[in-house]
Design an enzyme around this catalytic site. Sequence first.
Site, PDB file in Angstrom:
ATOM      1  N   TYR A  68      -7.492   2.574   0.504  1.00  0.00           N
ATOM      2  CA  TYR A  68      -8.117   3.445  -0.539  1.00  0.00           C
ATOM      3  C   TYR A  68      -8.500   4.841  -0.340  1.00  0.00           C
ATOM      4  CZ  TYR A  68      -7.342  -0.190  -3.981  1.00  0.00           C
ATOM      5  OH  TYR A  68      -6.949  -1.026  -4.906  1.00  0.00           O
ATOM      6  N   HIS A 120     -10.176   1.457 -15.981  1.00  0.00           N
ATOM      7  CA  HIS A 120      -9.654   0.839 -14.623  1.00  0.00           C
ATOM      8  C   HIS A 120     -10.626   1.576 -13.654  1.00  0.00           C
ATOM      9  CE1 HIS A 120      -5.615  -0.724 -16.140  1.00  0.00           C
ATOM     10  NE2 HIS A 120      -6.593  -1.364 -16.644  1.00  0.00           N
TER      11      HIS A 120
END
Length: 254
Positions: A68, A120
Amino acid sequence: MEILNSGKVIEYLKRAKKIAVLTGAGISAESGIPTFRGENGLWTKLSPNELASFEAFYNNTAIVSEWYNHRREIIEDSKPNHGHYALVELSKIPEVFNLITQNIDGLHQKAGYTDVIELHGNILESYCIQCGRRYTSEEFEEIYLNAMNHIPRCNCGGLIRPDVVWFGESLPSESIERAYQASINADVFLSIGTSAQVVPASDLPRYAKRNGALLIEVNPNRTVLTDTVDLWLQGKAGEILPKFVEEYRAILET
């Protein structure tokens, strides 16, 4: 269903008081951000269960955090494209405008529209899973780079995770409620660059149409939504949106 030019779209938009927009990975792909689905999507090469679930994060924190952080760096270096900027201009025209996105990259905000309904989450934000403290992208990067084994921890000792919705997690209740209301109340609903495969986001255009909205799709490829829309504008958002927004503004100003 017909594939019509931008002039026809403008005729519909002239009558609209409330416009809702849903954007997906396609509009961000035009800024160089890899998509997840599609022919070359990330999930064709990587397993979501290994990188995009809380279980994966908890059991393999260093690997998931590295992944990430890498994606965050790509996104931070990315810039909004003409499609993002066109939506900012479009937002200034109707009485009510709602921008809903499935994307986690913050490019709509970079383009200048700040009241984005993010279904999201946002990869540029993080929070501690133990105490809930929130971290900006800059704060997280400093912690990550200095963390032992690249396992980012809060001062309280809790793990720090990206503020995104992983598989198996619920969408933020406030965001999905706002998205439903915007869709139900819309006169015109634009579905832009989304595959229309991920629920509950994929339900939003159908709710809008069921409640009387004109449904417009902007996508270079057919989707599961295409046969149900009123207008399909086949092409990239960055090419189509600026043209009809500019013409729309010009007509209203004459």
